[in-house]
Scaffold this motif. Structure first.
Motif, PDB file in Angstrom:
ATOM      1  N   PHE A  18      32.386  50.128  44.544  1.00 23.87           N
ATOM      2  CA  PHE A  18      32.545  50.362  45.982  1.00 23.87           C
ATOM      3  C   PHE A  18      31.836  51.678  46.257  1.00 23.87           C
ATOM      4  O   PHE A  18      32.394  52.736  46.002  1.00 23.87           O
ATOM      5  N   VAL A  21      32.285  54.621  43.766  1.00 23.64           N
ATOM      6  CA  VAL A  21      33.399  54.337  42.856  1.00 23.64           C
ATOM      7  C   VAL A  21      33.126  53.062  42.054  1.00 23.64           C
ATOM      8  O   VAL A  21      32.773  52.031  42.617  1.00 23.64           O
ATOM      9  N   ALA A  23      35.064  50.502  40.377  1.00 19.12           N
ATOM     10  CA  ALA A  23      36.457  50.055  40.280  1.00 19.12           C
ATOM     11  C   ALA A  23      36.665  49.237  39.013  1.00 19.12           C
ATOM     12  O   ALA A  23      37.700  49.336  38.358  1.00 19.12           O
ATOM     13  N   SER A  42      47.498  52.219  35.159  1.00 18.14           N
ATOM     14  CA  SER A  42      48.020  53.085  36.209  1.00 18.14           C
ATOM     15  C   SER A  42      47.283  52.801  37.513  1.00 18.14           C
ATOM     16  O   SER A  42      46.347  52.012  37.561  1.00 18.14           O
ATOM     17  N   SER A  43      47.714  53.468  38.557  1.00 17.60           N
ATOM     18  CA  SER A  43      47.154  53.241  39.880  1.00 17.60           C
ATOM     19  C   SER A  43      45.662  53.549  39.902  1.00 17.60           C
ATOM     20  O   SER A  43      45.221  54.545  39.364  1.00 17.60           O
ATOM     21  N   GLY A  44      44.911  52.642  40.522  1.00 12.49           N
ATOM     22  CA  GLY A  44      43.481  52.864  40.656  1.00 12.49           C
ATOM     23  C   GLY A  44      42.669  52.512  39.431  1.00 12.49           C
ATOM     24  O   GLY A  44      41.488  52.821  39.345  1.00 12.49           O
ATOM     25  N   SER A  45      43.288  51.811  38.439  1.00 11.93           N
ATOM     26  CA  SER A  45      42.555  51.519  37.212  1.00 11.93           C
ATOM     27  C   SER A  45      41.740  50.230  37.307  1.00 11.93           C
ATOM     28  O   SER A  45      41.080  49.850  36.350  1.00 11.93           O
ATOM     29  N   GLY A  46      41.799  49.559  38.447  1.00 12.39           N
ATOM     30  CA  GLY A  46      40.922  48.405  38.632  1.00 12.39           C
ATOM     31  C   GLY A  46      41.588  47.054  38.448  1.00 12.39           C
ATOM     32  O   GLY A  46      40.899  46.022  38.417  1.00 12.39           O
ATOM     33  N   LYS A  47      42.898  47.019  38.356  1.00 11.41           N
ATOM     34  CA  LYS A  47      43.600  45.757  38.128  1.00 11.41           C
ATOM     35  C   LYS A  47      43.446  44.801  39.316  1.00 11.41           C
ATOM     36  O   LYS A  47      43.055  43.646  39.150  1.00 11.41           O
ATOM     37  N   THR A  48      43.763  45.323  40.498  1.00 16.92           N
ATOM     38  CA  THR A  48      43.682  44.469  41.688  1.00 16.92           C
ATOM     39  C   THR A  48      42.245  44.023  41.929  1.00 16.92           C
ATOM     40  O   THR A  48      41.998  42.859  42.247  1.00 16.92           O
ATOM     41  N   SER A  49      41.306  44.940  41.750  1.00 18.42           N
ATOM     42  CA  SER A  49      39.906  44.581  41.974  1.00 18.42           C
ATOM     43  C   SER A  49      39.504  43.411  41.087  1.00 18.42           C
ATOM     44  O   SER A  49      38.856  42.463  41.537  1.00 18.42           O
ATOM     45  N   GLU A  58      36.776  39.165  46.558  1.00 16.50           N
ATOM     46  CA  GLU A  58      35.693  40.138  46.410  1.00 16.50           C
ATOM     47  C   GLU A  58      34.609  39.513  45.544  1.00 16.50           C
ATOM     48  O   GLU A  58      34.915  38.720  44.656  1.00 16.50           O
ATOM     49  N   GLU A 164      51.380  42.657  40.962  1.00 23.13           N
ATOM     50  CA  GLU A 164      52.589  43.481  41.092  1.00 23.13           C
ATOM     51  C   GLU A 164      53.608  42.864  42.048  1.00 23.13           C
ATOM     52  O   GLU A 164      54.032  43.502  43.010  1.00 23.13           O
ATOM     53  N   HIS A 197      52.106  47.914  36.707  1.00 20.33           N
ATOM     54  CA  HIS A 197      51.894  49.221  36.095  1.00 20.33           C
ATOM     55  C   HIS A 197      53.139  49.628  35.313  1.00 20.33           C
ATOM     56  O   HIS A 197      53.247  50.751  34.848  1.00 20.33           O
TER      57      HIS A 197
HETATM   58  N1  LIG Z   1      37.784  48.018  49.358  1.00 18.25           N
HETATM   59  C1  LIG Z   1      37.607  49.148  48.645  1.00 18.25           C
HETATM   60  N2  LIG Z   1      36.751  50.085  49.079  1.00 18.25           N
HETATM   61  C2  LIG Z   1      36.547  51.224  48.364  1.00 18.25           C
HETATM   62  N3  LIG Z   1      37.146  51.504  47.215  1.00 18.25           N
HETATM   63  C3  LIG Z   1      38.014  50.612  46.727  1.00 18.25           C
HETATM   64  C4  LIG Z   1      38.298  49.390  47.418  1.00 18.25           C
HETATM   65  N4  LIG Z   1      39.202  48.693  46.686  1.00 18.25           N
HETATM   66  C5  LIG Z   1      39.469  49.451  45.621  1.00 18.25           C
HETATM   67  N5  LIG Z   1      38.760  50.604  45.624  1.00 18.25           N
HETATM   68  C6  LIG Z   1      38.799  51.652  44.591  1.00 18.25           C
HETATM   69  O1  LIG Z   1      38.635  51.050  43.347  1.00 18.25           O
HETATM   70  C7  LIG Z   1      39.485  51.628  42.379  1.00 18.25           C
HETATM   71  C8  LIG Z   1      40.344  50.554  41.727  1.00 18.25           C
HETATM   72  O2  LIG Z   1      41.203  50.019  42.699  1.00 18.25           O
HETATM   73  P1  LIG Z   1      42.233  48.852  42.392  1.00 18.25           P
HETATM   74  O3  LIG Z   1      42.887  48.518  43.697  1.00 18.25           O
HETATM   75  O4  LIG Z   1      41.560  47.765  41.675  1.00 18.25           O
HETATM   76  O5  LIG Z   1      43.268  49.583  41.452  1.00 18.25           O
HETATM   77  P2  LIG Z   1      44.658  49.058  40.889  1.00 18.25           P
HETATM   78  O6  LIG Z   1      44.584  49.156  39.418  1.00 18.25           O
HETATM   79  O7  LIG Z   1      44.994  47.745  41.470  1.00 18.25           O
HETATM   80  O8  LIG Z   1      45.646  50.175  41.414  1.00 18.25           O
HETATM   81  P3  LIG Z   1      47.132  50.041  41.994  1.00 18.25           P
HETATM   82  O9  LIG Z   1      48.060  50.020  40.825  1.00 18.25           O
HETATM   83  O10 LIG Z   1      47.286  51.302  42.792  1.00 18.25           O
HETATM   84  O11 LIG Z   1      47.194  48.817  42.832  1.00 18.25           O
HETATM   85  C9  LIG Z   1      40.270  52.696  43.099  1.00 18.25           C
HETATM   86  O12 LIG Z   1      39.672  53.931  42.825  1.00 18.25           O
HETATM   87  C10 LIG Z   1      40.128  52.337  44.544  1.00 18.25           C
HETATM   88  O13 LIG Z   1      40.137  53.499  45.323  1.00 18.25           O
END
Ligand SMILES: Nc1ncnc2c1ncn2[C@@H]1O[C@H](COP(=O)(O)OP(=O)(O)OP(=O)(O)O)[C@@H](O)[C@H]1O
Ligand SMILES: [Mg+2]
Lengths: 368, 266
Positions: A18, A21, A23, A42-49, A58, A164, A197
C-alpha cells in the motif's frame, strides 16, 4: 504441471504494497484439505491483508493464490465459494437471523424448501434455533458471531476464512465459541484459515500455525513445533512465555552452543542457526522448564543451573510464578506446579534446566 | 455530571425562562399567522375582532390558488425523486471513492447551501431565458434541485459513513454481486438517511421563493410565488390562510418523517 497434492489452498510469493507500506512480504504457504490453519501475529503484521487477498477483496501486488490447483486471482469474491467471518459484526441489520443465514442461498436462487432445510440445520449447528426471528441488534456479540458463522457455512463453501472473529468477546465466551468452532470443524471437515493475535487461541484451535511478523511468515508448523522448536527468537518469544538470556557466543560444536552471560556464567543450549563466534546471542528457556533446587547442578550431567533471588511470587491457581533477579542484572521468570516448591520472597535458589530445553538464537534486532 | 437540573437549585428557573422565551420567539409568527387566518378583520387586525372561515372559503373557491398548490406539489415530488436519484450515487462516490479531489467534490456538492440564493437566481435566470424555458415546469424543478441536492447528499453521506463496509463485503463473499449487495443490504441499512434526504428535498422545494420568482411566469406559479405576487397587490387575510395551510403541510411531512423514522429504527 498439475500437482498431485491435495492442497486446498496454495499461496506463492504473495506481495501486497500500500504505497510505501509492504503489508504482505513474500508469503508462501499451502493449506491441506480439511486443515485448520491459523495466522498468528501482532497488529499490522499482514494477517488481514493476506486473508483479504485470498477472499478477493484486495488484489496482490504480485504472487499467486490457487484454490484446488486453479488460480483464483481473476475470480471475483462472490464466485470464489469462500465463507468468511469478520472481526466486526457484519450481520445484515435489516434482516432477521433466519434471513441472514438464508441470504447466501437466496442469492444463489435455491428453492425455498431447500433453503428452509439448510437454515434450520445451521441454526441447530450453532444452537440458536430459538433466535431465528430476532434482529441482529437483539443478539449478544457472541450470538452474532455464531450467526455469522452459520451464514458463512450454510452454502458449504470450499474454504472458511475467519478474521479474529472472537476478538471483541470476553474470555469465557471466547473459549465457549472456540470449542464450538472446533466441533464444527470436526463435523464438517471444512478447510479453515483463521486469524488471531491471541497465541493461546491459536495453540488451542489449530492444526498448524503460521506466525506472521512484518508481513513475512516467521515460522509455520504445529503448535508443539512452534513451542518446542521455534525457528528464531521472534517465534520463541511470541509463542508461549519464554526467558531470553542475553550473552555472547563462546563456541558451537555438534549443534551445542556455549554462551557466556554478562557475569561470566557459561550456559549451553541447542542451536540450528548459523551462529558467529563472539556475536550477541540469546538463550531461550521456558519458565516451566526451570526447576528450583537447593544446590548447583553438577557439571557432568546435561543439567545446568542459574542462580538468583526471588523478588516476586504470583499464585496463579494451577501454577506459581516467580520472578527471579540474577547476578547478570536480568530478571527471569520461573513457573512451577503450585503444589511443588514453596519458595519465599527473598529466598535465594538455583534453577536447573536440561541443555535440550535451552535454545540459542542470534539476538533479535531490538525494534520489534 | 455537574450540570444536572436538580443540582442547579433556583438557577434552573432561569433556564426554564430562557427555553420558554426561545420557543415563544420561534413559535410566535406561526401562531400569529394561524390566528389571523381565522380572524374576521379584512385588515389583519390583532387580536381579531371575531372568528370566521371566510378566508379559507375564498381560497378554495379560487382555482388559481389550487393550481399553484398543485404546481408546488408536483415540482416538490419531482425534486424529491431527482434529488435522491442524483444524491445517492454522488454520496457513494464521496464516501467510497478513492480518487484525488474527493473532498473538493464533496464541498462542491454542498456549495449551493453557501452561495447566496440571489446569485444563483440571477445566473439561472439568464440561462433559462436563453434556453426559452422560463415559466416551464422543468425550470422550477431544475432550480429547486440545485438547492435540494446538498440536503440529500449530506443526509446520505452521513448514513453511508455510519455504515460498516464490512457488512457489504460479507454480502459479497456470501455470493451476492456488488449490485445485489447494495440493493439488498446497503440501501436498506441506510434508508433512514435516504428518507431524510427525500423529505428535506421536498420541503426545500415546497417553500422556495427567491429562485421561483425568477423562474415563474404569470401562467405557472408555485404556491410561494403566488403568495408573493398576491401580497404585492393587497394584504388580504387569504394569505394568512394559505400560510397556515403551508405550515400544516410542513408539520404533516415532519410527523410522517418522525413516524417512519421510529418504525425504521425499531
Ligand atoms: N487499505 C490500506 N491502505 C494502506 N495501508 C494498509 C491498508 N490495509 C492495511 N494496510 C497496512 O498494511 C499493514 C498490514 O495490515 P493488516 O491489516 O494486514 O494487519 P493485521 O495483521 O491484520 O493487523 P491487525 O491485527 O491489527 O488486524 C499495516 O501496516 C497497515 O497499516
Ligand atoms: Mg487484521
Amino acid at each position: 504441471m498439475t500437482s498431485l497434492t491435495k492442497n486446498a489452498v496454495e499461496i506463492h510469493h504473495l506481495v501486497k504494497r500500500f504505497g510505501q507500506v509492504t503489508a504482505v512480504d513474500d508469503v508462501s504457504l499451502s493449506v491441506a484439505d480439511g486443515e485448520f490453519l491459523t495466522f498468528l501475529g501482532s497488529s499490522g503484521s499482514g494477517k488481514t491483508s493476506t486473508l483479504f487477498i485470498v477472499a478477493g477483496f484486495e488484489d496482490p501486488t504480485s504472487g499467486s493464490v490457487e484454490i484446488d490447483g486453479r488460480s483464483v486471482l481473476s475470480v471475483p469474491p462472490n464466485e470464489r465459494n469462500i465463507g468468511m467471518v469478520f472481526q466486526r459484526y457484519t450481520l445484515f441489520p435489516n434482516m432477521s437471523v433466519r434471513d441472514n443465514i438464508a441470504f447466501p442461498l437466496s442469492v444463489r436462487g435455491r428453492p425455498q424448501n431447500e433453503i428452509d432445510r439448510a437454515v434450520a440445520e445451521m441454526l441447530d449447528m450453532v444452537r440458536l434455533g430459538s433466535y431465528a426471528g430476532r434482529r441482529p441488534s437483539e443478539l449478544s456479540g457472541g450470538q452474532q458471531q455464531r450467526v455469522a458463522l452459520a451464514r458463512a457455512l450454510v452454502y458449504r463453501p470450499r474454504l472458511l476464512l475467519m478474521d479474529e472473529p472472537l476478538a471483541a468477546l470476553d474470555k469465557r465466551l471466547r473459549e465457549d465459541i472456540q470449542q464450538e468452532i472446533r466441533r464444527i470443524h470436526r463435523e464438517l471437515g471444512v478447510t479453515i484459515l483463521y486469524v488471531t493475535h491471541d497465541q493461546e487461541e491459536a495453540l488451542r484451535m489449530s492444526d498448524r500455525i503460521a506466525v506472521f511478523s512484518h508481513g513475512k511468515i516467521a515460522q509455520i508448523g504445529s503448535g508443539s513445533d512452534l513451542y518446542e522448536r521455534p525457528a528464531n527468537g521472534f517465534v520463541a518469544s511470541f509463542v508461549g512465555n519464554s526467558n531470553m538470556l542475553r550473552g555472547r557466543l563462546r563456541g558451537v560444536s555438534e549443534r551445542m552452543a556455549s554462551v557466556e552471560l554478562a557475569d561470566g556464567t557459561v550456559l549451553h543450549g541447542l542451536s540450528d542457526a548459523n551462529l558467529i563466534h563472539g556475536t550477541q546471542v540469546e538463550i531461550m528457556v521456558r519458565p516451566e522448564r526451570l526447576i528450583p533446587s537447593s544446590s548447583r547442578a553438577g557439571d557432568l550431567t546435561s543439567l545446568q543451573s542459574v542462580e538468583g533471588t526471588v523478588i516476586d511470587v504470583s499464585y496463579l491457581g494451577e501454577a506459581v510464578q516467580y520472578e527471579i533477579a540474577t547476578r547478570w542484572q536480568q530478571n527471569i521468570v520461573v513457573r512451577n506446579d503450585s503444589r511443588a516448591s514453596g519458595l519465599e520472597l527473598g529466598a535465594s535458589a538455583h534453577f536447573s534446566f536440561h541443555v535440550h530445553d535451552a535454545l540459542v538464537f542470534p539476538t533479535q534486532p531490538s525494534a520489534s | 455530571m455537574i450540570l444536572t437540573l436538580n443540582r442547579m437549585g433556583r438557577g434552573r428557573f432561569v433556564l426554564y425562562a430562557i427555553a420558554g422565551a426561545t420557543s415563544a420567539f420561534l413559535l410566535l409568527p406561526v401562531v400569529f399567522i394561524a390566528f389571523l387566518s381565522f380572524g374576521s378583520s379584512q385588515w389583519l387586525q390583532f387580536p381579531p375582532p371575531g372568528w370566521t372561515l371566510k378566508w379559507y372559503e375564498v381560497l378554495f373557491a379560487d382555482p388559481r390558488w389550487l393550481a399553484s398548490m398543485l404546481v408546488s406539489l408536483k415540482v416538490g415530488l419531482c425534486v424529491m425523486a431527482l434529488s435522491i436519484a442524483l444524491g445517492l450515487p454522488a454520496a457513494f462516490a464521496i464516501v467510497r471513492g478513492r480518487f484525488p479531489g474527493r473532498a473538493a467534490l464533496h464541498a462542491f456538492f454542498i456549495s449551493p447551501m453557501i452561495v447566496p440564493v440571489i446569485i444563483l437566481a440571477i445566473a439561472l435566470y439568464a440561462l433559462i431565458l436563453k434556453l426559452g424555458l422560463n415559466g416551464s415546469f422543468l425550470a422550477f424543478v431544475a432550480a429547486h434541485l440545485i438547492l435540494a441536492l446538498p440536503f440529500s447528499v449530506i443526509c446520505i453521506v452521513n448514513s453511508l459513513e455510519g455504515f460498516d463496509i464490512s457488512v457489504e463485503k460479507a454480502a459479497i463473499i456470501c455470493g451476492a454481486t456488488r449490485l445485489q449487495a447494495i440493493r439488498r443490504v446497503t440501501l436498506p441499512a441506510i434508508r433512514l438517511g435516504i428518507l431524510s434526504g427525500a423529505l428535506f428535498s421536498f420541503l426545500v422545494s415546497w417553500d422556495e421563493v427567491v429562485l421561483s420568482i425568477f423562474m415563474a411566469s404569470p401562467g405557472t406559479q408555485t404556491l410561494p410565488v403566488k403568495m408573493w405576487t398576491t401580497l404585492r397587490q393587497d394584504l388580504t387575510p387569504v394569505i394568512a390562510a394559505v400560510s397556515t395551510l403551508l405550515i400544516v403541510m410542513t408539520i404533516a411531512v415532519m410527523l410522517v418523517a418522525a413516524f417512519l423514522r421510529r418504525r425504521i429504527a425499531r
